[in-house]
Structures are given as structure tokens and as C-alpha cells.
Enzyme design. Structure first.
Site, PDB file in Angstrom:
ATOM      1  NE  ARG A   1      21.844 -41.360 -34.010  1.00  0.00           N
ATOM      2  CZ  ARG A   1      20.929 -40.558 -34.562  1.00  0.00           C
ATOM      3  NH1 ARG A   1      19.907 -40.112 -33.883  1.00  0.00           N
ATOM      4  NH2 ARG A   1      21.056 -40.191 -35.833  1.00  0.00           N
TER       5      ARG A   1
ATOM      6  CG  HIS B   1      17.097 -43.486 -34.463  1.00  0.00           C
ATOM      7  ND1 HIS B   1      17.144 -43.198 -33.121  1.00  0.00           N
ATOM      8  CD2 HIS B   1      15.994 -44.246 -34.648  1.00  0.00           C
ATOM      9  CE1 HIS B   1      16.092 -43.743 -32.517  1.00  0.00           C
ATOM     10  NE2 HIS B   1      15.397 -44.385 -33.420  1.00  0.00           N
TER      11      HIS B   1
ATOM     12  CE1 TYR C   1      19.675 -37.163 -37.678  1.00  0.00           C
ATOM     13  CE2 TYR C   1      18.439 -38.195 -39.446  1.00  0.00           C
ATOM     14  CZ  TYR C   1      19.090 -38.283 -38.235  1.00  0.00           C
ATOM     15  OH  TYR C   1      19.175 -39.486 -37.585  1.00  0.00           O
TER      16      TYR C   1
HETATM   17  C1  LIG Z   1       6.036 -44.186 -27.568  1.00  0.00           C
HETATM   18  C2  LIG Z   1       6.933 -44.054 -28.755  1.00  0.00           C
HETATM   19  N1  LIG Z   1       6.830 -42.971 -29.543  1.00  0.00           N
HETATM   20  C3  LIG Z   1       7.621 -42.838 -30.633  1.00  0.00           C
HETATM   21  C4  LIG Z   1       8.526 -43.820 -30.940  1.00  0.00           C
HETATM   22  C5  LIG Z   1       9.425 -43.667 -32.151  1.00  0.00           C
HETATM   23  N2  LIG Z   1      10.790 -43.410 -31.716  1.00  0.00           N
HETATM   24  C6  LIG Z   1      11.718 -44.397 -31.692  1.00  0.00           C
HETATM   25  S1  LIG Z   1      13.193 -43.868 -31.131  1.00  0.00           S
HETATM   26  C7  LIG Z   1      12.627 -42.293 -30.937  1.00  0.00           C
HETATM   27  C8  LIG Z   1      13.555 -41.193 -30.460  1.00  0.00           C
HETATM   28  C9  LIG Z   1      14.152 -41.476 -29.120  1.00  0.00           C
HETATM   29  O1  LIG Z   1      15.166 -40.561 -28.854  1.00  0.00           O
HETATM   30  P1  LIG Z   1      15.955 -40.609 -27.502  1.00  0.00           P
HETATM   31  O2  LIG Z   1      15.014 -40.792 -26.357  1.00  0.00           O
HETATM   32  O3  LIG Z   1      16.842 -39.429 -27.462  1.00  0.00           O
HETATM   33  O4  LIG Z   1      16.813 -41.965 -27.604  1.00  0.00           O
HETATM   34  P2  LIG Z   1      17.983 -42.302 -28.649  1.00  0.00           P
HETATM   35  O5  LIG Z   1      17.335 -43.118 -29.723  1.00  0.00           O
HETATM   36  O6  LIG Z   1      18.556 -41.039 -29.158  1.00  0.00           O
HETATM   37  O7  LIG Z   1      18.975 -43.096 -27.892  1.00  0.00           O
HETATM   38  C10 LIG Z   1      11.293 -42.194 -31.312  1.00  0.00           C
HETATM   39  C11 LIG Z   1      10.505 -40.952 -31.269  1.00  0.00           C
HETATM   40  C12 LIG Z   1       8.591 -44.956 -30.107  1.00  0.00           C
HETATM   41  N3  LIG Z   1       9.458 -45.938 -30.297  1.00  0.00           N
HETATM   42  N4  LIG Z   1       7.790 -45.047 -29.006  1.00  0.00           N
END
Ligand SMILES: Cc1ncc(C[n+]2csc(CCOP(=O)(O)OP(=O)(O)O)c2C)c(N)n1
Ligand SMILES: [Mg+2]
Length: 358
Positions: free
Chosen positions: A256, A260, A269
Site C-alpha cells: 500500500r 490507508h 508508522y
Molecule cells: C468490522 C470492521 N471492523 C473494523 C473496521 C475498521 N477498519 C477499516 S479498514 C481496516 C483494516 C483493513 O485492513 P485490510 O483487510 O488489510 O484491508 P486494506 O485496507 O489494507 O486494503 C479496519 C480495521 C471496519 N471497517 N469494519
């Protein structure tokens, strides 16, 4: 002691980071028009991302999650799927969505908080973007079950991030897809981060592909920054699923190289040196170098393509900004055919509150 099963995971790559072809392409990809079309989608996605961030910074949309550096995944998925397959995306999949009939203005409406953006005018089957992490995997199993029940030879293609594979929804979905022989393709965008949590803190599994093997699903790792490797492997997996009716998982390895979302500041970080190394491996430069070595790509053509893509995006932004605003309380109207009494009361209260405010 006897060995039950060797758990080696294949890693597939066609283009190295310099855009050099490591092995011959299948005949279907030896096609100038297709190779350029893939590049155009990569560029279109990159430029739309940049435009969307600018729109967020100027208050025109609410928030936005970029796919910068990860564009090859969605580009390949959209190209490989059949129109009647069903795509169940998460929020970094616009490169697929725009190939499947979702418009840029609908995507902007979504991120601008306008529910009409999820009511696709030209895409009847696919699901809307999913922000609640991993829940879309369970929906995909329902879709795959329905496809099987209707004896269709179509596939439910679902995506999620590396972080999402830590959730129960992921394991439950894998288990059910394998146990019930469902036509589902899981594609994991392993961008090494779940917001600020790095992969090694997220899981002790050697690879995410191993998680699928545990559930009884064949799985491979693919260089997620190599659009050719992604396209070849997704096409192969889809064909295998259509033949066997059984699921498959692809772990796409990427990075990435952006925040985010617009609500994040990754410099707090993410190690700057690691980021610089990752930028060298990103998919656009690599594919452009490959096209250049094929002698049919020039800087002039490149400039014209960027200009053309930006124009297409600017026109969509214009349409988005000139769209009539949604009716007040409209966001209550999309979940139920008939609004339950308590929500109807909330909706009326909301509209009255707005009038009072005016
Ligand atoms: C059920 C839920 N828990 C927490 C969140 C907050 N949240 C948004 S994105 C994220 C991280 C996701 O990481 P990843 O699955 O690696 O996807 P990326 O964003 O890196 O593509 C979190 C914890 C959420 N959107 N939904
Ligand atoms: Mg991630």
C-alpha cells in the site's frame, strides 16, 4: 512418520520489476491491443485516485480509500471475469468496478455519502462496496450457493484485504465454500498493512494462501503488482472453478504505497525506506517498461493516454457535481422495501430537524 500433504505454495510472476518478461506469455496475451488496454486501466485508476483525493481535500466528497500501487489486482479481475459472474468487492476495487459498468460518478456518489451511488444504473448483479471488514465474504458464499443452486456455471468473485483474513467471517466462508463445493474465487489484496497494523503482527501464518489450504481450498500467491501474472492466474482459476464447481484462493502480494484512507497519515508508522523500495515495484512503471520493450509504446503515446484518461475523469467529476441533490432522508430508503415503523419515525424526525435547522 508419513507425510499427509506437502504445504508448498506456488508464487507466480511473469514480469520482473524492470518490466522484463520472465517466461513466454500464453497466446491469448500476446496481443498489443489487450496489453495497452490493461495499461490504460492502470492509469485510469491511478488518475481517478488522485482526483478523488483532491475532491476529498476540498470538501467535495467525505472520505476516500485509494488503491495506489494495487491497481493491477482490480484491473486483472475485471478483465478476467465474465459479465454474468458476480463481483462482491471491498473498498479498493474500483479498477474492477469501472470495467463492470459502475461509473466514476457512482463511485464518487458513494464516497460523497449519496446512497444512489450504490444503486448502479448499468450493473445489475454485482454488490456495492463493502467497508465493514470481511462481511462481504459471507455474502459471497450466499451468492456462490445461489449460483450452484441455479445450475449456473458462473463464479462469485470476492475480494478482501490481508487484515480481513484474521476475522471469523473469512475462516467460516472458506470452510463453507470448500465443504459445500461452491463456485467462489477469493482474491486477497495482501498490501502488508491493516491501517497501521503490519502483516507480521496480524497473523503468524506463513502465507495467507496457507489459510485456504487448511480449509481444503487450493491456493497460490501471485505478484499482485504484475498485471499479466494476475490476469493469467485469475483466468486459470475461474476456468478451474467453472469446471470443478469448487473454490480457489489467490493471494496477491502488493504494497500500500498510500495512506490507508484520506483519514490516515501513514508517515506516522510506515518506514520511509521500505516505502521507497515498494514504490520501485509498483505496477504502472513495470507495465509501461514492458510495453516500451515491445517497441510499440512511446513517450508520446504515453502522454496522450494520460491526457485522455484525465479528461474522461474530469467529465465524470462534472457530471457528479451537477447531479441534482438527493432528497432529504433518502439514505433511509435503500435497505427495506417498506421502512419499518421505528425507522420511519427516525426518518420523519430527521426531516423535521432539517426544516427546523433551516
Ligand atoms: C468490522 C470492521 N471492523 C473494523 C473496521 C475498521 N477498519 C477499516 S479498514 C481496516 C483494516 C483493513 O485492513 P485490510 O483487510 O488489510 O484491508 P486494506 O485496507 O489494507 O486494503 C479496519 C480495521 C471496519 N471497517 N469494519
Ligand atoms: Mg491490508
Amino acid at each position: 512418520m508419513n507425510t499427509q500433504q506437502n504445504l508448498n505454495i506456488e508464487f507466480s510472476q511473469y514480469l520482473d520489476i524492470n518490466g522484463t518478461l520472465l517466461k513466454p506469455l500464453p497466446a491469448t496475451l500476446d496481443n498489443e491491443e489487450l496489453l495497452i488496454a490493461l495499461y490504460r486501466l492502470l492509469v485510469l485508476t491511478r488518475l481517478f485516485d488522485e482526483t478523488a483525493v483532491n475532491l476529498q481535500r476540498t470538501g467535495i466528497i467525505g472520505t476516500y480509500a485509494q488503491s495506489k500501487g494495487q491497481e493491477a489486482i482490480g484491473t486483472a479481475i475485471g478483465r478476467a471475469m465474465l459479465a454474468d459472474d458476480v463481483f462482491i468487492p471491498y473498498y479498493r476495487d474500483i479498477a474492477t468496478q469501472i470495467q463492470r459498468g459502475v461509473s466514476f460518478e457512482e463511485i464518487l456518489q458513494y464516497w460523497g455519502g449519496d446512497e444512489r451511488g450504490s444503486n448502479f444504473a448499468d450493473q445489475p448483479n454485482d454488490f456495492s462496496l463493502c467497508v465493514p471488514i470481511a462481511t462481504q465474504l459471507c455474502h459471497a458464499i450466499g451468492v456462490a450457493f445461489a449460483l450452484k443452486f441455479q445450475s449456473k456455471r458462473n463464479v462469485a468473485v470476492v475480494t478482501c484485504g490481508d487484515g480481513a483474513t484474521s476475522k471469523g467471517d473469512f475462516y467460516e466462508s472458506l470452510n463453507m465454500a470448500a465443504a459445500m463445493h461452491l463456485p467462489a474465487l477469493f482474491i486477497i489484496n495482501n498490501n502488508q498493512w491493516a491501517i497501521s497494523v503490519p502483516l507480521h503482527q496480524q497473523t503468524a501464518s506463513k502465507t495467507i494462501a496457507h489459510k485456504a489450504i487448511g480449509a481444503g481450498i487450493p491456493a497460490i500467491q501471485v505478484d499482485g503488482n504484475d498485471v499479466l501474472a494476475m490476469l493469467i492466474n485469475i483466468s486459470k482459476a475461474l476456468e478451474q472453478i467453472r469446471q470443478s464447481g469448487k473454490p480457489f484462493l489467490i493471494e496477491a502480494i502488493t504494497y500500500r504505497i498510500c495512506d490507508h484512507t484520506t483519514a490516515d497519515d501513514a508517515s506516522r508508522y510506515m518506514d520511509a525506506d521500505v516505502l521507497q523500495e515498494a514504490i520501485k515495484k509498483e505496477p504502472l512503471i513495470r507495465h509501461k517498461r514492458f510495453l516500451s520493450t515491445q517497441h510499440f509504446w512511446t513517450e508520446e503515446k504515453d502522454k496522450a493516454l494520460y491526457h485522455d484518461c484525465q479528461q474522461q475523469i474530469d467529465e465524470a467529476v462534472d457530471r457528479y457535481q451537477n447531479f441534482p441533490p438527493q432528497a432529504a432522508g433518502d439514505f433511509f430508503d435503500y435497505m427495506y422495501e417498506q421502512l419499518p415503523a421505528d425507522l420511519l419515525e427516525q426518518k420523519q424526525g430527521f426531516i423535521q430537524g432539517l426544516k427546523h435547522h433551516e
